[in-house]
Design a protein around this motif. Structure first.
Motif, PDB file in Angstrom:
ATOM      1  N   GLY A 165      51.445-103.802 -16.642  1.00  0.00           N
ATOM      2  CA  GLY A 165      49.901-103.689 -15.657  1.00  0.00           C
ATOM      3  C   GLY A 165      49.989-103.989 -14.173  1.00  0.00           C
ATOM      4  N   GLN A 166      51.490-104.079 -13.775  1.00  0.00           N
ATOM      5  CA  GLN A 166      51.519-104.437 -12.162  1.00  0.00           C
ATOM      6  C   GLN A 166      52.584-103.349 -11.623  1.00  0.00           C
ATOM      7  OE1 GLN A 166      52.685-108.534 -12.127  1.00  0.00           O
ATOM      8  NE2 GLN A 166      50.463-109.169 -12.114  1.00  0.00           N
ATOM      9  N   GLY A 167      52.272-102.891 -10.809  1.00  0.00           N
ATOM     10  CA  GLY A 167      52.864-101.813  -9.898  1.00  0.00           C
ATOM     11  C   GLY A 167      53.155-100.638 -10.724  1.00  0.00           C
ATOM     12  N   LEU A 168      54.497-100.046 -10.376  1.00  0.00           N
ATOM     13  CA  LEU A 168      55.079 -98.630 -10.972  1.00  0.00           C
ATOM     14  C   LEU A 168      55.651 -99.094 -12.304  1.00  0.00           C
ATOM     15  CD1 LEU A 168      56.059 -96.116  -8.476  1.00  0.00           C
ATOM     16  CD2 LEU A 168      54.235 -96.151 -10.160  1.00  0.00           C
ATOM     17  N   GLU A 169      55.318 -98.901 -13.172  1.00  0.00           N
ATOM     18  CA  GLU A 169      56.194 -98.980 -14.762  1.00  0.00           C
ATOM     19  C   GLU A 169      56.254 -97.692 -15.500  1.00  0.00           C
ATOM     20  OE1 GLU A 169      54.249-101.594 -17.613  1.00  0.00           O
ATOM     21  OE2 GLU A 169      52.491-101.335 -16.627  1.00  0.00           O
ATOM     22  N   LEU A 189      54.149 -92.585 -16.685  1.00  0.00           N
ATOM     23  CA  LEU A 189      54.449 -93.602 -15.434  1.00  0.00           C
ATOM     24  C   LEU A 189      52.760 -94.294 -15.266  1.00  0.00           C
ATOM     25  CD1 LEU A 189      56.739 -94.501 -13.708  1.00  0.00           C
ATOM     26  CD2 LEU A 189      55.976 -92.665 -12.149  1.00  0.00           C
ATOM     27  N   ASN A 190      52.928 -95.510 -15.299  1.00  0.00           N
ATOM     28  CA  ASN A 190      51.716 -96.226 -14.911  1.00  0.00           C
ATOM     29  C   ASN A 190      51.664 -96.835 -13.386  1.00  0.00           C
ATOM     30  OD1 ASN A 190      50.313 -95.477 -17.049  1.00  0.00           O
ATOM     31  ND2 ASN A 190      50.205 -97.537 -17.831  1.00  0.00           N
ATOM     32  N   GLY A 225      49.420 -89.051 -16.269  1.00  0.00           N
ATOM     33  CA  GLY A 225      50.744 -89.973 -15.779  1.00  0.00           C
ATOM     34  C   GLY A 225      51.669 -89.672 -16.805  1.00  0.00           C
ATOM     35  N   GLN A 226      51.755 -88.535 -17.451  1.00  0.00           N
ATOM     36  CA  GLN A 226      52.636 -88.241 -18.335  1.00  0.00           C
ATOM     37  C   GLN A 226      53.833 -87.053 -17.713  1.00  0.00           C
ATOM     38  OE1 GLN A 226      50.697 -86.806 -21.829  1.00  0.00           O
ATOM     39  NE2 GLN A 226      50.024 -89.140 -22.485  1.00  0.00           N
TER      40      GLN A 226
END
Length: 268
Positions: A165-169, A189-190, A225-226
């Motif tokens: 839930g933080q930054g790019l993951e 990619l979130n 984001g897929q």
């Protein structure tokens, strides 16, 4: 104190300060293997290099190393050693499931001119960077950055990764350690827990020192984001993405730079 707008040069310097490297290089974690049938020990090389997975530039700083076991607990590395061009460490993987081995970088960078007109620089955290800049400084530029470099190791049956839930993951619909030559893999990619829409992702096979061209594959994420990758050959791959926004936690910073990189193993 005069605050000026972020420039491309300053942002690059900020990322350099956080990673301890020039941005032109690749920062990576390379596991000895990513799949075990039972409890074992995996060895990790951590470096910043001119060629993918060849330690020929500098060791990767492990200040932000975070090793997360399948049950969500944090474990410590073993046999850590900093060499001239790489850092090495072991991870005892005893629990069944998928481990997340990551180096997380976050911080801020400032540049300014002192009363004599000399250029000065400093780095710190979002909370401390303003204290590094003198009150009489001019041409002040402050930037913020956040990055994640990681790899994955599975013992026995893979387990799903819990979103951070933080930054790019990176989020895999299956397992990031169950990749096979010729097959397709879907990822999400979130960014801060939300889909990273219309973001370019680059996938590069290792052993770039033996190729005239990098042979990168560039893919765009969709509205969710897929994105999907078809693996052309077996081996180790480097997946990376970056973006920027204005969601800074440093008042003087106008822009936040975010980066993500993962090492993935594709089986024959």
């Amino acid at each position: 104190m005069k605050i000026s707008v972020l420039s491309t040069t300053a942002t690059a310097l900020a990322l350099t300060a956080v990673l301890g490297t020039a941005q032109a290089h690749n920062a990576w974690l390379l596991p000895s293997t990513t799949v075990f049938s039972k409890a074992d020990v995996v060895s990790i090389d951590a470096a910043v290099s001119n060629d993918l997975f060849v330690a020929n530039h500098a060791p990767l700083r492990l200040d932000g190393l975070l090793i997360t076991a399948p049950d969500g607990s944090t474990i410590k590395p073993e046999s850590e050693a900093k060499l001239k061009q790489r850092t090495v460490f072991d991870v005892a993987v005893a629990q069944p499931g998928t481990y997340r081995i990551a180096v997380i970088n976050s911080g801020a960078f400032a540049s300014w001119k002192d009363k004599a007109g000399a250029q000065k620089r400093a780095r710190g955290t979002a909370e401390t960077i303003a204290k590094e800049v003198p009150a009489d400084a001019t041409d002040v530029i402050i930037s913020q950055s956040s990055g994640r470099i990681e790899t994955f190791v599975t013992v026995g049956k893979p387990s799903l990764l819990k979103p951070i839930g933080q930054g790019l993951e990176l989020i895999s619909t299956g397992s990031p350690t169950d990749l096979v030559k010729g097959e397709k893999t879907s990822f999400t990619l979130n960014l801060d827990g939300e889909p990273a829409k219309d973001l370019e992702v680059t996938v590069t096979a290792g052993n770039t020192q033996y190729r005239d061209k990098l042979q990168e594959t560039k893919i765009k994420t969709d509205a969710k984001g897929q994105f999907t990758v078809t693996w052309p050959t077996a081996g180790m791959y480097w997946l990376d993405a970056s973006t920027k926004d204005n969601k800074t936690t440093v008042p003087q910073a106008k822009e936040r730079r975010l980066s993500y990189a993962a090492t993935l193993e594709v089986m024959p």
